[in-house]
Structures are given as structure tokens and as C-alpha cells.
Design a protein around this motif. Structure first.
Motif, short mmCIF file in Angstrom:
data_model
loop_
_atom_site.label_atom_id
_atom_site.label_comp_id
_atom_site.label_asym_id
_atom_site.label_seq_id
_atom_site.Cartn_x
_atom_site.Cartn_y
_atom_site.Cartn_z
N ARG A 163 0.86 -1.18 0.00
CA ARG A 163 0.00 0.00 0.00
C ARG A 163 0.89 1.23 0.00
O ARG A 163 1.85 1.31 0.77
CB ARG A 163 -0.90 0.00 1.22
N VAL A 164 0.56 2.18 -0.88
CA VAL A 164 1.34 3.41 -0.97
C VAL A 164 0.44 4.62 -0.75
O VAL A 164 -0.75 4.60 -1.05
CB VAL A 164 2.08 3.54 -2.32
N ARG A 165 1.04 5.68 -0.21
CA ARG A 165 0.36 6.96 -0.03
C ARG A 165 0.94 7.94 -1.04
O ARG A 165 2.14 8.18 -1.07
CB ARG A 165 0.54 7.51 1.37
N TRP A 166 0.06 8.50 -1.86
CA TRP A 166 0.45 9.44 -2.91
C TRP A 166 0.55 10.86 -2.35
O TRP A 166 0.12 11.11 -1.22
CB TRP A 166 -0.58 9.37 -4.04
N PRO A 167 1.06 11.78 -3.11
CA PRO A 167 1.24 13.16 -2.62
C PRO A 167 -0.05 13.85 -2.14
O PRO A 167 0.01 14.74 -1.29
CB PRO A 167 1.82 13.90 -3.83
N PRO A 179 11.05 10.43 -3.20
CA PRO A 179 10.72 11.39 -4.25
C PRO A 179 9.97 10.63 -5.35
O PRO A 179 10.26 9.46 -5.62
CB PRO A 179 12.09 11.88 -4.73
N LEU A 180 9.01 11.27 -5.96
CA LEU A 180 8.12 10.62 -6.92
C LEU A 180 8.88 9.83 -7.98
O LEU A 180 8.59 8.65 -8.20
CB LEU A 180 7.23 11.68 -7.59
N SER A 181 9.84 10.45 -8.63
CA SER A 181 10.55 9.76 -9.71
C SER A 181 11.35 8.57 -9.18
O SER A 181 11.46 7.54 -9.85
CB SER A 181 11.46 10.72 -10.48
N GLU A 182 11.87 8.68 -7.98
CA GLU A 182 12.62 7.57 -7.38
C GLU A 182 11.69 6.40 -7.08
O GLU A 182 12.03 5.24 -7.31
CB GLU A 182 13.31 8.04 -6.10
N PHE A 183 10.49 6.70 -6.56
CA PHE A 183 9.53 5.64 -6.28
C PHE A 183 9.12 4.92 -7.57
O PHE A 183 9.06 3.69 -7.61
CB PHE A 183 8.28 6.19 -5.59
N ALA A 234 1.34 8.45 -11.11
CA ALA A 234 2.43 9.38 -10.81
C ALA A 234 2.41 10.61 -11.72
O ALA A 234 2.88 11.69 -11.32
CB ALA A 234 3.77 8.66 -10.92
N GLN A 235 1.87 10.47 -12.92
CA GLN A 235 1.82 11.60 -13.86
C GLN A 235 1.06 12.79 -13.28
O GLN A 235 1.33 13.93 -13.66
CB GLN A 235 1.18 11.17 -15.19
N ARG A 236 0.17 12.57 -12.36
CA ARG A 236 -0.60 13.67 -11.75
C ARG A 236 0.31 14.68 -11.07
O ARG A 236 -0.04 15.85 -10.96
CB ARG A 236 -1.58 13.13 -10.71
N TRP A 237 1.45 14.23 -10.59
CA TRP A 237 2.36 15.09 -9.84
C TRP A 237 3.71 15.26 -10.53
O TRP A 237 4.68 15.70 -9.91
CB TRP A 237 2.56 14.54 -8.43
N ALA A 238 3.76 14.97 -11.79
CA ALA A 238 5.03 15.00 -12.54
C ALA A 238 5.70 16.37 -12.50
O ALA A 238 6.93 16.46 -12.56
CB ALA A 238 4.81 14.57 -13.98
N ASN A 239 4.94 17.43 -12.35
CA ASN A 239 5.52 18.78 -12.35
C ASN A 239 5.76 19.32 -10.95
O ASN A 239 6.10 20.49 -10.79
CB ASN A 239 4.61 19.73 -13.13
N ASP A 240 5.58 18.50 -9.95
CA ASP A 240 5.79 18.92 -8.56
C ASP A 240 7.09 18.32 -8.03
O ASP A 240 7.13 17.15 -7.68
CB ASP A 240 4.61 18.47 -7.70
#
Length: 94
Positions: free
Chosen positions: A7-11, A36-40, A77-83
Motif C-alpha cells: 500500500r502506498v500513499r500518494w502526494p 521522491p516521486l521519480s525515485e519511487f 504518478a503523472q498527476r504530480w510530474a511537475n511537482d
């Protein structure tokens, strides 16, 4: 090669239950660690591809569910790609 969920928690604090065909996902991802998003995304992809390769070695074909899970993680993950501050936390292995 016991399958398991993680189970993961998103931003945005939403959670997703993700599938792995192998418990080796525990070796690739740390519980309660904010990635960090890209690392995950990269770590999840590598771990799920490795798990699928293990399935292929044993049964002669890779795991389609693992491939689908990679696509689902990447799409979400694309939802937060610019964050640049976006993180994903593994909250449970189930």
C-alpha cells in the motif's frame, strides 16, 4: 515466490494497493520511507520487472499483472510530474 500487495500513499494523501508477484518487493522498497516521486516510480518499475523475470524463469512467461501494475503506478504518478516536492510513501506490505 509468494505474491503480495503493498500500500502506498500518494502526494495528495490518497492510497493505492499495489500488486507484486513476489515478496522481493520488500527488498526494493522501505516501509514508511517517503520517496521522491521519480525515485519511487523507478524503484517500483525495477522491482516489479525483476519479480516478473523471476516468474518467467519459473513458469516460462512473465507476470502480466506486474506489467499492469507498473503502468498503473506510472499513470498515477503523472498527476504530480511537475511537482518537484512530490513524495510517495510505502505504508504497508500486505
Amino acid at each position: 515466490m509468494p505474491e503480495m500487495n503493498f500500500r502506498v500513499r500518494w502526494p495528495d494523501d490518497s492510497t493505492s494497493v499495489c500488486y507484486s508477484p513476489s515478496s522481493t518487493i520488500r527488498d526494493a522498497l522501505k516501509l514508511h520511507h517517503a520517496y521522491p516521486l521519480s525515485e519511487f516510480v523507478a524503484a517500483s518499475r525495477a522491482a516489479l520487472e525483476h519479480a516478473s523475470e523471476r516468474v518467467a524463469a519459473k513458469y516460462g512467461w512473465g507476470c502480466g499483472h506486474a506489467s499492469a501494475q507498473i503502468r498503473e503506478i506510472e499513470t498515477t504518478a503523472q498527476r504530480w510530474a511537475n511537482d518537484p516536492q512530490a513524495t510517495v510513501t510505502v505504508v504497508a506490505f500486505e
